[in-house]
Design a protein around this motif. Structure first.
Motif, PDB file in Angstrom:
ATOM      1  N   MET A   1       0.491  -3.012  -6.262  1.00  0.00           N
ATOM      2  CA  MET A   1       0.541  -2.572  -7.649  1.00  0.00           C
ATOM      3  C   MET A   1      -0.330  -3.466  -8.522  1.00  0.00           C
ATOM      4  O   MET A   1      -0.972  -2.992  -9.475  1.00  0.00           O
ATOM      5  CB  MET A   1       1.991  -2.580  -8.154  1.00  0.00           C
ATOM      6  CG  MET A   1       2.950  -1.726  -7.334  1.00  0.00           C
ATOM      7  SD  MET A   1       2.495   0.045  -7.326  1.00  0.00           S
ATOM      8  CE  MET A   1       2.862   0.477  -9.001  1.00  0.00           C
TER       9      MET A   1
ATOM     10  N   GLU B   1       4.207   5.673  -5.587  1.00  0.00           N
ATOM     11  CA  GLU B   1       4.211   5.705  -7.054  1.00  0.00           C
ATOM     12  C   GLU B   1       3.159   6.675  -7.593  1.00  0.00           C
ATOM     13  O   GLU B   1       3.401   7.401  -8.557  1.00  0.00           O
ATOM     14  CB  GLU B   1       3.958   4.302  -7.603  1.00  0.00           C
ATOM     15  CG  GLU B   1       5.125   3.351  -7.477  1.00  0.00           C
ATOM     16  CD  GLU B   1       6.181   3.613  -8.517  1.00  0.00           C
ATOM     17  OE1 GLU B   1       5.841   4.060  -9.633  1.00  0.00           O
ATOM     18  OE2 GLU B   1       7.364   3.409  -8.224  1.00  0.00           O
ATOM     19  N   ASP B   2       1.970   6.685  -6.952  1.00  0.00           N
ATOM     20  CA  ASP B   2       0.914   7.584  -7.427  1.00  0.00           C
ATOM     21  C   ASP B   2       1.328   9.061  -7.306  1.00  0.00           C
ATOM     22  O   ASP B   2       0.951   9.884  -8.143  1.00  0.00           O
ATOM     23  CB  ASP B   2      -0.367   7.335  -6.631  1.00  0.00           C
ATOM     24  CG  ASP B   2      -1.004   5.989  -6.971  1.00  0.00           C
ATOM     25  OD1 ASP B   2      -0.667   5.453  -8.050  1.00  0.00           O
ATOM     26  OD2 ASP B   2      -1.818   5.477  -6.172  1.00  0.00           O
TER      27      ASP B   2
ATOM     28  N   ASP C   1       4.727  -6.949  -6.155  1.00  0.00           N
ATOM     29  CA  ASP C   1       4.039  -6.024  -5.254  1.00  0.00           C
ATOM     30  C   ASP C   1       2.544  -6.217  -5.426  1.00  0.00           C
ATOM     31  O   ASP C   1       1.967  -5.922  -6.500  1.00  0.00           O
ATOM     32  CB  ASP C   1       4.437  -4.576  -5.567  1.00  0.00           C
ATOM     33  CG  ASP C   1       4.010  -3.596  -4.484  1.00  0.00           C
ATOM     34  OD1 ASP C   1       2.876  -3.741  -3.999  1.00  0.00           O
ATOM     35  OD2 ASP C   1       4.784  -2.676  -4.144  1.00  0.00           O
TER      36      ASP C   1
ATOM     37  N   ARG D   1       2.541   1.775  -3.457  1.00  0.00           N
ATOM     38  CA  ARG D   1       1.596   2.206  -4.477  1.00  0.00           C
ATOM     39  C   ARG D   1       1.263   3.694  -4.314  1.00  0.00           C
ATOM     40  O   ARG D   1       1.186   4.447  -5.294  1.00  0.00           O
ATOM     41  CB  ARG D   1       0.328   1.363  -4.393  1.00  0.00           C
ATOM     42  CG  ARG D   1      -0.688   1.754  -5.458  1.00  0.00           C
ATOM     43  CD  ARG D   1      -1.924   0.926  -5.356  1.00  0.00           C
ATOM     44  NE  ARG D   1      -2.910   1.378  -6.356  1.00  0.00           N
ATOM     45  CZ  ARG D   1      -4.128   0.872  -6.473  1.00  0.00           C
ATOM     46  NH1 ARG D   1      -4.516  -0.125  -5.655  1.00  0.00           N
ATOM     47  NH2 ARG D   1      -4.950   1.330  -7.402  1.00  0.00           N
TER      48      ARG D   1
ATOM     49  N   ARG E   1       1.378  -0.643 -12.275  1.00  0.00           N
ATOM     50  CA  ARG E   1      -0.040  -0.315 -12.428  1.00  0.00           C
ATOM     51  C   ARG E   1      -0.593  -0.736 -13.788  1.00  0.00           C
ATOM     52  O   ARG E   1      -1.787  -0.623 -14.047  1.00  0.00           O
ATOM     53  CB  ARG E   1      -0.255   1.190 -12.248  1.00  0.00           C
ATOM     54  CG  ARG E   1       0.098   1.652 -10.853  1.00  0.00           C
ATOM     55  CD  ARG E   1      -0.088   3.173 -10.706  1.00  0.00           C
ATOM     56  NE  ARG E   1       0.705   3.953 -11.655  1.00  0.00           N
ATOM     57  CZ  ARG E   1       0.772   5.275 -11.653  1.00  0.00           C
ATOM     58  NH1 ARG E   1       0.076   5.978 -10.752  1.00  0.00           N
ATOM     59  NH2 ARG E   1       1.511   5.904 -12.538  1.00  0.00           N
TER      60      ARG E   1
ATOM     61  N   GLU F   1       0.831  -1.203   0.000  1.00  0.00           N
ATOM     62  CA  GLU F   1       0.000   0.000   0.000  1.00  0.00           C
ATOM     63  C   GLU F   1       0.868   1.258   0.000  1.00  0.00           C
ATOM     64  O   GLU F   1       0.585   2.231  -0.705  1.00  0.00           O
ATOM     65  CB  GLU F   1      -0.914  -0.028   1.214  1.00  0.00           C
ATOM     66  CG  GLU F   1      -1.841   1.162   1.294  1.00  0.00           C
ATOM     67  CD  GLU F   1      -2.725   1.113   2.521  1.00  0.00           C
ATOM     68  OE1 GLU F   1      -3.492   2.093   2.728  1.00  0.00           O
ATOM     69  OE2 GLU F   1      -2.638   0.139   3.287  1.00  0.00           O
TER      70      GLU F   1
END
Length: 521
Positions: free
Chosen positions: A73, A10-11, A70, A7, A50, A4
């Motif tokens: 992801m 990355e966002d 992951d 991710r 993603r 979590e």
């Protein structure tokens, strides 16, 4: 590290899904060539994240499969129903048959792997690829100084940056026929037309790059990829540094030329300065001369002011004296007019007294027939009557002249010339009155001679004599003795008891004394 967290990381820092797909579209020329070479194509995306690359491959007709360790992801891929599973990259490659894939890709995974694992992954990718197949490894570009020193370490899962020379050598050493360095995502500020700044050299190099390696194949197949491999992609450090140095040299040359021009202008300015200093010296000398002249003028002006002040006092005094003289002349002229009026009144009064005396004499002379026969008394009476008439006419003329003088005074009261001429006349009325009262011939002659020397009185006498010709004849006779005056013996009315007024008595006494003086002569 939880899936979590990564991710969410990355966002925030990788960018939106649309942005990533737009960046990945730079590889479409290679995908098109693969499709032409192989027809139906299969692809394996290592570390699919993603799923942006998976989605782009499927949209372009490629059968793609993604793997990632992951779970967070992978949830993004599953949400979009993209083919992705949780599997290790090396394991997934080893499970595949030889020459079973047209494309093996890994975006931003090589910086996460130990170098030994990366070597094994590269070797397995070469095995599973068809002839002419492609291997794509994308990673942060260590040429970008900002990336290699700062932003690379923002991701806690990164091992170390891998320069493009190392990764290129790895694929070449592993057996790939050729490779191409594709630099990506350079900032828009790097523009040749706009000039290159030093800051552009530090951060203007493409922040990401990819090694696109191709497995050996028939020349005809290799030729299909020539168009995709030929262009130069992105901006490297050497190119940007050379561009900056070239622009710096151009600026230096421009500055040198400008410096030379400025040196010439400075030399000209120095010559002008020297000439200006000489002109300034001359101007200072002129200023000193003008200052000295000004001091002299001021001194002269001071003396002039002193002289003007010194001369002003007498002028003021003279002006005041003239004004006083004019006022005095006006007053004296007014007194002259008043005395002339008094003289006229006295003349008229004397005329009346002489008329009374004449009447008295006629009354006394009528009883004496002997004296009438002689004719002496009648001649004397006629002579006295003539003098009386002339005296009355003279008095009337004198009164008319007085009125004329009054009119002249009213018309010329602002002028001082008439008053200056007449300031000696106040004694005239009294002199004339004395002559009329005394009746003395000698005194009359002396007064007439004295009056003839005065211009004003002479003019007045001329005006009187012009209107009375008989008076003129008698005056000339009296003054110059051209015609004898008849002698008249007058009886004494006082001793005979004749009644007379006080003024008639005075006039009778005057005439008697004048007659005695005439007989004595």
């Amino acid at each position: 590290m939880s899936g979590e967290f990564y991710r969410a990381f990355e966002d925030r820092y990788r960018g939106s899904r649309e942005l990533i797909k737009k960046r990945l579209s730079a590889y479409l020329p290679f995908i098109s060539a693969v499709k032409v070479a192989h027809g139906e194509c299969r692809a394996l995306d290592l570390g699919c994240g993603r799923g942006e690359w998976l989605e782009l491959l499927i949209e372009n007709g490629i059968e793609a499969q993604g793997i990632d360790l992951d779970a967070g992801m992978l949830e993004g891929c599953q949400a979009l129903q993209l083919p992705a599973c949780n599997k290790d990259a090396l394991t997934a490659l080893r499970e595949l048959a030889d020459e079973s894939l047209s494309l093996v890709s890994g975006f931003h995974i090589v910086e996460h792997l130990p170098f030994a694992v990366l070597q094994a992954v590269t070797a397995e990718a070469l095995r599973v690829l068809k002839p002419g197949g492609l291997l794509i490894f994308e990673t942060p570009n260590a040429e970008n100084l900002l990336v290699s020193t700062y932003s690379f370490y923002l991701d806690p899962t990164h091992e170390k940056p891998i320069p493009h020379l190392l990764l290129g050598f790895l694929v070449e050493h592993s057996g790939f026929a050729k490779h191409k360095v594709v630099r990506l995502q350079e900032p828009d500020m790097v523009d040749e037309a706009g000039g290159t700044r030093l800051l552009d050299v530090f951060r203007g190099v493409s922040p990401d790059y990819a090694i696109v390696a191709q497995k050996a194949a028939e020349p005809a197949v290799m030729e299909l990829f020539e168009q995709a491999f030929s262009p130069n992609y992105g901006v490297d450090f050497d190119e940007l540094a050379e561009r900056y140095e070239a622009e710096l040299r151009d600026r230096l040359q421009s500055h040198t030329a400008l410096s030379t021009q400025l040196g010439q202008e400075v030399a000209e300015l120095r010559e002008r300065e020297q000439a200006g200093r000489q002109d300034l010296g001359r101007l200072e000398q002129q200023v000193q001369q003008l200052t000295a002249q000004l001091a002299d003028h001021q001194e002269t002006l001071g003396r002039g002011e002193w002289l003007a002040e010194l001369a002003t006092s007498p002028v003021n005094q003279l002006t005041q004296a003239i004004q006083n003289l004019q006022q005095s002349n006006q007053q004296q002229f007014q007194h002259l007019l008043d005395d002339s009026r008094t003289l006229a009144r006295d003349a008229l009064s004397a005329q009346r007294e002489q008329s009374e005396l004449l009447k008295l004499l006629r009354g006394q002379l009528q009883p004496s027939s002997a004296e009438n026969a002689s004719g002496g008394s009648s001649e004397r009476i006629a002579f006295l009557e003539g003098q009386l008439n002339e005296t009355g006419a003279w008095a009337l003329s004198l009164e008319a002249q007085i009125h004329q003088l009054q009119a002249s005074l009213d018309a010329h009261q602002s002028r001082g010339s008439l008053a200056a001429r007449l300031y000696r006349l106040p004694a005239l009325p009294r002199r004339l009155a004395s002559r009329l009262r005394s009746g003395s011939r000698s005194l009359l002659v002396a007064r007439l001679h004295r009056m003839a020397s005065s211009y004003v009185l002479r003019t007045l006498a001329k005006n009187l004599l012009r209107h009375f010709p008989g008076l003129k004849r008698r005056v000339v006779t009296a003054m110059y003795g051209k015609s004898p005056v008849p002698q008249v013996v007058i009886a004494d009315p006082i001793n005979t008891g004749v009644s007379m007024s006080a003024s008639a008595k005075r006039a009778y006494c005057v005439l008697r004394n004048a007659n005695k003086e005439t007989v004595a002569e």
